[in-house]
Design a protein around this motif. Structure first.
Motif, PDB file in Angstrom:
ATOM      1  N   TRP A   1      -0.946  15.492  -7.823  1.00  0.00           N
ATOM      2  CA  TRP A   1      -1.509  14.143  -7.790  1.00  0.00           C
ATOM      3  C   TRP A   1      -1.289  13.447  -9.132  1.00  0.00           C
ATOM      4  N   SER A   2      -0.375  13.995  -9.932  1.00  0.00           N
ATOM      5  CA  SER A   2      -0.145  13.444 -11.271  1.00  0.00           C
ATOM      6  C   SER A   2       0.487  12.065 -11.222  1.00  0.00           C
ATOM      7  N   GLY A   3       1.177  11.756 -10.123  1.00  0.00           N
ATOM      8  CA  GLY A   3       1.801  10.433  -9.988  1.00  0.00           C
ATOM      9  C   GLY A   3       0.998   9.489  -9.125  1.00  0.00           C
ATOM     10  N   ALA A   4      -0.322   9.712  -9.054  1.00  0.00           N
ATOM     11  CA  ALA A   4      -1.197   8.911  -8.192  1.00  0.00           C
ATOM     12  C   ALA A   4      -0.928   7.412  -8.372  1.00  0.00           C
ATOM     13  N   PRO A   5      -0.892   6.646  -7.239  1.00  0.00           N
ATOM     14  CA  PRO A   5      -1.269   7.039  -5.883  1.00  0.00           C
ATOM     15  C   PRO A   5      -0.119   7.597  -5.025  1.00  0.00           C
ATOM     16  N   PHE A   6       0.897   8.149  -5.655  1.00  0.00           N
ATOM     17  CA  PHE A   6       1.984   8.781  -4.910  1.00  0.00           C
ATOM     18  C   PHE A   6       1.771  10.286  -4.952  1.00  0.00           C
ATOM     19  N   ALA A   7       1.483  10.876  -3.796  1.00  0.00           N
ATOM     20  CA  ALA A   7       1.131  12.292  -3.725  1.00  0.00           C
ATOM     21  C   ALA A   7       2.341  13.146  -3.387  1.00  0.00           C
ATOM     22  N   LYS A   8       2.274  14.399  -3.801  1.00  0.00           N
ATOM     23  CA  LYS A   8       3.205  15.429  -3.342  1.00  0.00           C
ATOM     24  C   LYS A   8       2.370  16.617  -2.877  1.00  0.00           C
ATOM     25  N   TRP A   9       2.521  16.950  -1.605  1.00  0.00           N
ATOM     26  CA  TRP A   9       1.768  18.059  -1.019  1.00  0.00           C
ATOM     27  C   TRP A   9       2.690  19.234  -0.731  1.00  0.00           C
TER      28      TRP A   9
ATOM     29  N   PRO B   1      -3.431  15.561   3.128  1.00  0.00           N
ATOM     30  CA  PRO B   1      -2.033  15.945   3.340  1.00  0.00           C
ATOM     31  C   PRO B   1      -1.191  14.947   4.116  1.00  0.00           C
ATOM     32  N   SER B   2      -1.749  14.310   5.161  1.00  0.00           N
ATOM     33  CA  SER B   2      -0.938  13.429   6.007  1.00  0.00           C
ATOM     34  C   SER B   2      -0.946  11.982   5.526  1.00  0.00           C
ATOM     35  N   MET B   3      -1.369  11.744   4.297  1.00  0.00           N
ATOM     36  CA  MET B   3      -1.432  10.373   3.796  1.00  0.00           C
ATOM     37  C   MET B   3      -0.043   9.750   3.692  1.00  0.00           C
ATOM     38  N   LEU B   4       0.015   8.445   3.861  1.00  0.00           N
ATOM     39  CA  LEU B   4       1.271   7.738   3.675  1.00  0.00           C
ATOM     40  C   LEU B   4       1.777   7.942   2.253  1.00  0.00           C
ATOM     41  N   ARG B   5       3.098   7.951   2.109  1.00  0.00           N
ATOM     42  CA  ARG B   5       3.686   8.156   0.782  1.00  0.00           C
ATOM     43  C   ARG B   5       4.223   6.858   0.180  1.00  0.00           C
ATOM     44  N   GLY B   6       3.968   5.749   0.864  1.00  0.00           N
ATOM     45  CA  GLY B   6       4.413   4.469   0.322  1.00  0.00           C
ATOM     46  C   GLY B   6       4.799   3.527   1.435  1.00  0.00           C
TER      47      GLY B   6
ATOM     48  N   THR C   1      -1.651  -3.124  -1.646  1.00  0.00           N
ATOM     49  CA  THR C   1      -2.300  -3.175  -0.336  1.00  0.00           C
ATOM     50  C   THR C   1      -3.414  -2.148  -0.207  1.00  0.00           C
ATOM     51  N   TYR C   2      -3.190  -0.938  -0.714  1.00  0.00           N
ATOM     52  CA  TYR C   2      -4.105   0.158  -0.397  1.00  0.00           C
ATOM     53  C   TYR C   2      -4.911   0.688  -1.587  1.00  0.00           C
ATOM     54  N   TRP C   3      -4.475   0.383  -2.794  1.00  0.00           N
ATOM     55  CA  TRP C   3      -5.103   1.031  -3.950  1.00  0.00           C
ATOM     56  C   TRP C   3      -5.659   0.062  -4.988  1.00  0.00           C
ATOM     57  N   SER C   4      -5.536  -1.245  -4.758  1.00  0.00           N
ATOM     58  CA  SER C   4      -5.932  -2.207  -5.787  1.00  0.00           C
ATOM     59  C   SER C   4      -7.422  -2.536  -5.758  1.00  0.00           C
ATOM     60  N   LYS C   5      -8.059  -2.500  -4.568  1.00  0.00           N
ATOM     61  CA  LYS C   5      -9.455  -2.937  -4.476  1.00  0.00           C
ATOM     62  C   LYS C   5     -10.372  -2.031  -5.287  1.00  0.00           C
ATOM     63  N   PHE C   6     -10.056  -0.732  -5.286  1.00  0.00           N
ATOM     64  CA  PHE C   6     -10.842   0.226  -6.071  1.00  0.00           C
ATOM     65  C   PHE C   6      -9.906   0.982  -7.018  1.00  0.00           C
ATOM     66  N   ALA C   7      -9.107   0.196  -7.739  1.00  0.00           N
ATOM     67  CA  ALA C   7      -8.104   0.785  -8.639  1.00  0.00           C
ATOM     68  C   ALA C   7      -8.752   1.601  -9.747  1.00  0.00           C
ATOM     69  N   LYS C   8      -9.873   1.115 -10.260  1.00  0.00           N
ATOM     70  CA  LYS C   8     -10.543   1.814 -11.361  1.00  0.00           C
ATOM     71  C   LYS C   8     -10.976   3.215 -10.938  1.00  0.00           C
TER      72      LYS C   8
ATOM     73  N   GLY D   1      -9.625   4.854  -8.385  1.00  0.00           N
ATOM     74  CA  GLY D   1      -8.517   5.606  -7.809  1.00  0.00           C
ATOM     75  C   GLY D   1      -8.711   5.927  -6.340  1.00  0.00           C
ATOM     76  N   TRP D   2      -9.397   5.043  -5.596  1.00  0.00           N
ATOM     77  CA  TRP D   2      -9.708   5.292  -4.191  1.00  0.00           C
ATOM     78  C   TRP D   2      -8.783   4.481  -3.284  1.00  0.00           C
ATOM     79  N   TYR D   3      -8.487   5.070  -2.163  1.00  0.00           N
ATOM     80  CA  TYR D   3      -7.776   4.376  -1.082  1.00  0.00           C
ATOM     81  C   TYR D   3      -8.800   3.582  -0.277  1.00  0.00           C
ATOM     82  N   PHE D   4      -8.513   2.286  -0.070  1.00  0.00           N
ATOM     83  CA  PHE D   4      -9.402   1.471   0.746  1.00  0.00           C
ATOM     84  C   PHE D   4      -8.788   1.286   2.116  1.00  0.00           C
ATOM     85  N   ALA D   5      -9.533   1.695   3.121  1.00  0.00           N
ATOM     86  CA  ALA D   5      -9.012   1.748   4.480  1.00  0.00           C
ATOM     87  C   ALA D   5      -8.957   0.382   5.168  1.00  0.00           C
TER      88      ALA D   5
END
Length: 646
Positions: free
Chosen positions: A57-65, A470-475, A486-493, A495-499
């Motif tokens: 998760w070092s490249g958050a919000p881009f995950a590698k599982w 694990p099944s999260m979108l990668r971009g 679109t997905y990470w700016s509302k709670f950027a501080k 680091g949460w995904y907003f659905a």
């Protein structure tokens, strides 16, 4: 059943719980070591090379599982079941709309997937190339998806009800080299063209889609089609004649499996990217536990189209990775008549039935005498997907379809999440009608206010995912910044995904999804969810379905306007009924939530995926010109709505 005797919660039947796949130990394991838990779930699959690290998760919000792991998705969905001695098990009971059918075993599926993979390879397609699939619900659609997965080709399924313009935008964005389609498709018993839409979409001359090299056509209806020599080829003359032996290659866990473009938005569609190892891990895990799947005895039916993420995850990859036997149905629920779904359940002994609340409410509108005419005793588990289900429909589903004996798994997830995120576990959870109950083991979610603070039980807030899954979108394909915005700016501080959805916990900490936040109305400063008002309306014995919007109001900011469809046995349709409905909303929610206006209408405007287009209802209520109606099943429905309002 009187209101006083309606249970507030429904525990699982004792015999179901005694044999359930999920036990409380599942949550205990996830709580003790979340990443270790996901490693265990991943190892339910076959890995050609084991992974070195569960999550980067070092490249958050881009995950590698499952970093460093290599697997083949198609091998996991087909070959390994054959090698385990289950080649004679039926994978797919396919039911065509006109009445034709096919049973395809895992051995037969392996043969057909290998043939398709060999033909695709002969075209020069290599791992990473994109393939557009524009097909109705025929076996070749699933075979194409699996053949792409086998070769590491990234597929982009475009719903066969979409226009040629929608298809072209997706082909161009993905730069697809191959388009797979059918000559036509059946709609309510009649063959209609489909290849013709491809021809319009791809254009010719200077307007031609530059990336497309071949169009592969399945002969489904036999209708006449135009032909482009050198570009167009028949499936039965190419794929069916190809070699039926193919050795699958293993791909990196993060290799892109598919793109799926979100619908219903304006502007350029968003190509959601899902990769291989993490996506298959979570779809396979959730299928096994949420649907309590028993491969030797269950017959699973997901009513979704492969054009939507539900069809990807729970009609292709989730079931087949578990060696399931499933129904794939081509047509509409009322073709040739309203008994069709129940006839299929009865004939094939369906045990698990997973459909959208819209369809449940449609069944309610048709009347219970239709399901009552059939033996549905094979059913042991029911599921709901696509939108929050109102309690009245939930109870009807349990009583009429499930004969008061089937647990219901009300699932919340999205195209972007890839797999189920919030759901009851059917052998453990005492379910509440209308509540998705709790995040699954391994999933972490919160309900917070705009500042990111947890909201008290009973209050509405924003549903966020505070840990990667694990099944999260990668971009978003070709647009990393749009993904972040679109997905990470509302709670950027944080680091949460907003659905994009609102939710609340009730007094028992059961989770209720309230729908999109743009479906929250602001009436005199009070935030009111459209889904709660709709639920109150459908709670009335005369109402089959309801849609609610907030229309501009000079006094209150927004006023509540409702559109309702009555049940077939409703007797009072006049002013007295309208008064009763307004009073019911006042009692169930608050006098503040009482609709300004309630319109009885024959139909509601829906997309082909079953979603109600509230934006267009708002245009009607506010007297505006209608926006884009191209994705609707029947744009003419607005004439009837306007006639009922005048």
């Amino acid at each position: 059943m009187t209101d006083e005797t309606v249970p507030s919660a429904y525990p699982p039947p004792a015999d179901f719980a005694a044999h359930a796949n999920a036990t409380p130990a599942l949550q205990d394991a996830a709580d003790a070591d979340r990443l270790g838990f996901w490693a265990d779930q991943a190892r339910r699959l076959h890995w050609h090379k084991d992974f070195d690290e569960v999550l980067d998760w070092s490249g958050a919000p881009f995950a590698k599982w499952f970093v460093g792991g290599r697997l083949n998705v198609a091998y996991n969905c087909v070959d390994r079941h054959v090698e385990a001695g289950n080649g004679d098990r039926v994978a797919i009971h396919w039911v065509g709309e006109p009445g034709d059918s096919r049973d395809i075993t895992y051995s037969q599926l392996q043969t057909e997937v290998c043939c398709a993979a060999n033909y695709f390879s002969s075209l020069g397609l290599v791992a990473g190339d994109r393939v557009a699939i524009y097909m109705p619900m025929v076996p070749e659609a699933l075979i194409t998806m699996l053949a792409c997965a086998r070769l590491g080709l990234t597929h982009s399924v475009v719903f066969a009800g979409f226009s040629s313009t929608a298809l072209r935008s997706r082909v161009d964005d993905a730069e697809a080299k191959l388009v797979v389609t059918t000559d036509g498709q059946y709609r309510r018993g009649e063959p209609v063209p489909l290849k013709a839409n491809v021809d319009v979409a791809l254009g010719s001359g200077d307007e031609a889609a530059q990336s497309v090299q071949k169009v592969l056509v399945v002969q489904r209806t036999g209708i006449d089609i135009d032909w482009v020599d050198g570009r167009d080829v028949w499936w039965h003359e190419t794929v069916a004649e190809s070699a039926d032996f193919h050795v699958p290659e293993a791909f990196d866990s993060e290799h892109p499996l598919f793109l799926l473009y979100t619908s219903g938005t304006t502007g350029k569609p968003k190509g959601i990217i899902h990769t291989s190892g993490g996506y298959l891990t979570q779809t396979s895990y959730t299928f096994h536990y949420v649907f309590d799947h028993k491969p030797e005895t269950d017959v699973f039916w997901c009513g979704a189209d492969i054009g939507w993420v539900t069809g990807h995850s729970y009609l292709v990859y989730g079931p087949l990775s578990n060696g399931a036997t499933e129904i794939v149905y081509e047509g509409t629920p009322n073709s040739p008549n309203e008994h069709r779904h129940f006839e299929v359940i009865e004939k094939y002994g369906v045990t698990t039935y997973y459909i959208a609340p819209t369809l449940i409410r449609t069944f309610m509108k048709w009347g219970r005498e239709i399901p009552d005419a059939h033996d549905l005793s094979s059913l042991r588990l029911l599921g709901s997907v696509g939108e929050p289900i109102n309690p009245e429909a939930w109870r009807w589903y349990r009583e009429v379809i499930g004969r008061n004996n089937c647990p219901i798994v009300d699932t919340w997830w999205q195209t972007e999440t890839g797999a189920i995120m919030v759901s009851p576990l059917p052998g453990i959870t005492a379910t509440k009608p209308g509540s998705a109950m709790a995040p699954l083991p391994g999933i972490s979610a919160k309900i917070v206010d705009m500042a990111g603070n947890p909201v008290p039980d009973g209050e509405q807030g924003y549903l966020v995912l505070d840990e990667p899954w694990p099944s999260m979108l990668r971009g978003i394909w070709g647009d990393e910044q749009r993904y972040i915005d679109t997905y990470w700016s509302k709670f950027a501080k944080e680091g949460w995904y907003f659905a994009g959805d609102g939710a609340r916990y009730d007094e028992d900490h059961a989770l209720w999804v309230l729908g999109r936040i743009d479906d929250v109305m602001n009436v005199s400063g009070h935030r009111i969810s459209t889904s709660e008002v709709e639920s109150a309306l459908v709670g009335h014995h005369a109402v089959a379905e309801a849609a609610v919007i907030g229309a501009t109001d000079e006094t209150t900011g927004q006023a509540i306007v409702a559109f309702v469809i009555l049940r077939s046995d409703a007797t009072d349709t006049g002013a007295q009924l309208i008064d009763e409905l307004k009073a019911q909303v006042s009692i169930d929610i608050s006098p503040i939530a009482k609709p300004r206006e309630i319109n009885v209408v024959p139909e509601l405007p829906k997309t082909r995926s079953g979603k109600i287009m509230r934006r267009l209802l708002r245009d009607v209520a506010e007297g505006k010109e209608l926006g884009d109606t191209s994705t609707l099943v029947d744009p003419a429905v607005f004439e009837a709505i306007r006639a009922n309002r005048s």
